[in-house]
Design a protein around this motif. Sequence first.
Motif, PDB file in Angstrom:
ATOM      1  N   LYS A 214       0.837  -1.057   0.071  1.00 50.76           N
ATOM      2  CA  LYS A 214       0.145  -0.060   0.010  1.00 50.76           C
ATOM      3  C   LYS A 214       0.863   1.266  -0.202  1.00 50.76           C
ATOM      4  O   LYS A 214       0.609   2.345  -0.599  1.00 50.76           O
ATOM      5  N   ARG A 215       1.885   1.420   0.807  1.00 51.90           N
ATOM      6  CA  ARG A 215       2.828   2.392   0.933  1.00 51.90           C
ATOM      7  C   ARG A 215       3.543   2.504  -0.388  1.00 51.90           C
ATOM      8  O   ARG A 215       3.635   3.986  -0.748  1.00 51.90           O
TER       9      ARG A 215
ATOM     10  N   GLN B  92       2.021   9.307  -6.402  1.00 48.00           N
ATOM     11  CA  GLN B  92       2.271  10.700  -6.301  1.00 48.00           C
ATOM     12  C   GLN B  92       3.580  11.262  -7.009  1.00 48.00           C
ATOM     13  O   GLN B  92       3.875  12.465  -6.925  1.00 48.00           O
TER      14      GLN B  92
ATOM     15  N   GLN C  79       2.300   1.632  -3.461  1.00 50.63           N
ATOM     16  CA  GLN C  79       1.305   2.140  -4.286  1.00 50.63           C
ATOM     17  C   GLN C  79       1.193   3.850  -3.956  1.00 50.63           C
ATOM     18  O   GLN C  79       1.217   4.528  -5.014  1.00 50.63           O
ATOM     19  N   ASP C  80       1.101   4.303  -2.648  1.00 48.13           N
ATOM     20  CA  ASP C  80       0.722   5.576  -2.359  1.00 48.13           C
ATOM     21  C   ASP C  80       1.963   6.456  -2.901  1.00 48.13           C
ATOM     22  O   ASP C  80       1.842   7.499  -3.480  1.00 48.13           O
ATOM     23  N   SER C  81       3.237   5.930  -2.537  1.00 43.66           N
ATOM     24  CA  SER C  81       4.517   6.569  -3.068  1.00 43.66           C
ATOM     25  C   SER C  81       4.379   7.038  -4.928  1.00 43.66           C
ATOM     26  O   SER C  81       4.722   7.891  -5.263  1.00 43.66           O
TER      27      SER C  81
END
Length: 579
Positions: free
Chosen positions: A410-411, A418, A413-415
């Motif tokens: 998940k981290r 952005q 994907q978030d990174s």
Amino acid sequence: MLIRRLKCLRYLGTRHNSSHYVTTPIFYVNAAPHIGHLYSAVIADAHCRYQRLRNPEKDVRLCTGTDEHGTKIQQAAALHGIPVPKYCDDISERYREVFRSASIQTEDFIRTTEERHKRAVAHFWRTLHGRGHIYSAAYSGWYCVSDETFLTDSQLRLDESTGSRYSLESGHPVEWTEETNYMFRLSQFQDDVRHWVKQKARIRPAKFEKILLDSLSEPLPDVSVSRPSNRVHWAIPVPDDDTQTVYVWLDALVNYLSSVGYPNEGYTANWPPAQQVIGKDILKFHGIYWPAFLLAAGLEPPGQLFVHSHWTVDGQKMSKSRHNVVDPFQAARQYTMEGLRYFLLREGVAHSDGNYSHVKAQRILNSELADTLGNLLSRACAKSLNPGQIYPSANAEHLADLLRSLDAAKRLQDSLLQLSERCASHYECNHFHLVADTAMAALHAANNFFESSKPWTLKAGAPDANPPRLETIIAMTMDALRLCGIVLQPIIPQLATRLLDKLSIPTAQRGWNHLAHSLATSPASLGGSRQLDGQTSALLFQRILEEKVVKEQDEKEQQKPQPAKRSKSKKKERRETMS
Ligand code: MSP
């Protein structure tokens, strides 16, 4: 009057917005290139590469070159016992070589000794003269040959013991000069220049805008724009008066016009420059004289001056007398040119001086290019996990499950979501260190994901063998590498190309708009798997070994004059400091 002049010039500028003309300073040929010079060029190159990636329809044009006239070039050639033209050829060629090997992608390399430039200077002079901005006068003052400028009393330091005077800013000696010169009516352009400087984002970083405005709060004196030919003969003659030669800074600044073909028809397609990259030491010439000369000639001044600070070495100013000038070729032998580019852009920030140290360069390059980026590629391409040597496609169910069940996924994907926007906003401000930071953060997240998802437990033959899940993990990892490869192209163009080559990403899919398509944004939309490029090694950046750095430093030490006696060997001392 002033507003009318600027409005009219702005109209001229708006016609040519498909051009994005960028310049570096042109480099004095009195000495060989060092990393400070390369820094100006690397900033301009990374800026242009980003512009090309982001706006493929724009005509991005980068110009650099060499500044070859004036007393200090004459003196340097004499010191080496080489005729001046040959001396200029040799050093100019060394600049070309450094820029070639550092992948500085230029549309033009201009030399001020070229005929096209001499014609442009003569035309520019006649324009200023014809418009009444130049007059003849007796002139006296302190001249600094190293800085090629007259200095006022407040810019000098007097050494009481010898009676000699020095430039406060650069420390170079000055000499008293009395002569008849042509003068430029700079004093009449004070308000125009101030108005220009104050336009939004004209001077960046903002601290340099403040410095300029402070200088502009004092009345500007007229400036001398010629020297007697019998004093400075290695220069361009003043049109119609061969007893005088053109002041080297006026000569040098006009290179930005000569390079786009001034005064021939068509040069306006590239005028004015969108951005001019300069070091802080030449701010006055570019931030005051240059816009004043241009306005006086009826031409629009540049869109932006991007000013960078300086590199010091182990905390000290780089200078020949201190024997601490860093030769880019020597540094590249230790770190490669791509490594050097990365270090300069990663560690340098425009608003403050940066410190160049071998230990720091080694640490950053090993940890970021070798470990975080290079090692991840090697792991994703390892035959043990990826026997088919493919960039696999993700399995939709496993992808959804990984994103649901694994924090690290998940981290990541978030990174990645952005990445594009953040890097674009950093690139727009030439904040290359923040682009590198953002890409490295994404790659850290990718390394973390790779480690946490334990792909080695899923390979064929293992108790938990699960090939579709393993391929999904590799696909996500390669996707992160692909996105970071695209983003890093302006900073490390050769390494990024090798990375994207290895992943078999077609050239047409390396543009900024391809950051929009990824497993992070649209998991379902990705195509099938592809074969990795077997011709390209998965070893992207080799770790720099300590011995190599120490050996190079020792060789350098031996070239320095040795002190009479030493208590410890230098090598031993350094090892102690490093540990
Ligand atoms: N010839 C003039 C520029 C004329 S432009 C119309 C000149 N040449 S230079 O060779 O001395 O400097 C060229 C560039 O190198 C400048 O931007 C300068 O700031 C930069 N650097 C020189 N030493 C530097 C460092 N130690 N660190 C970073 N950049 C430095 O000035």
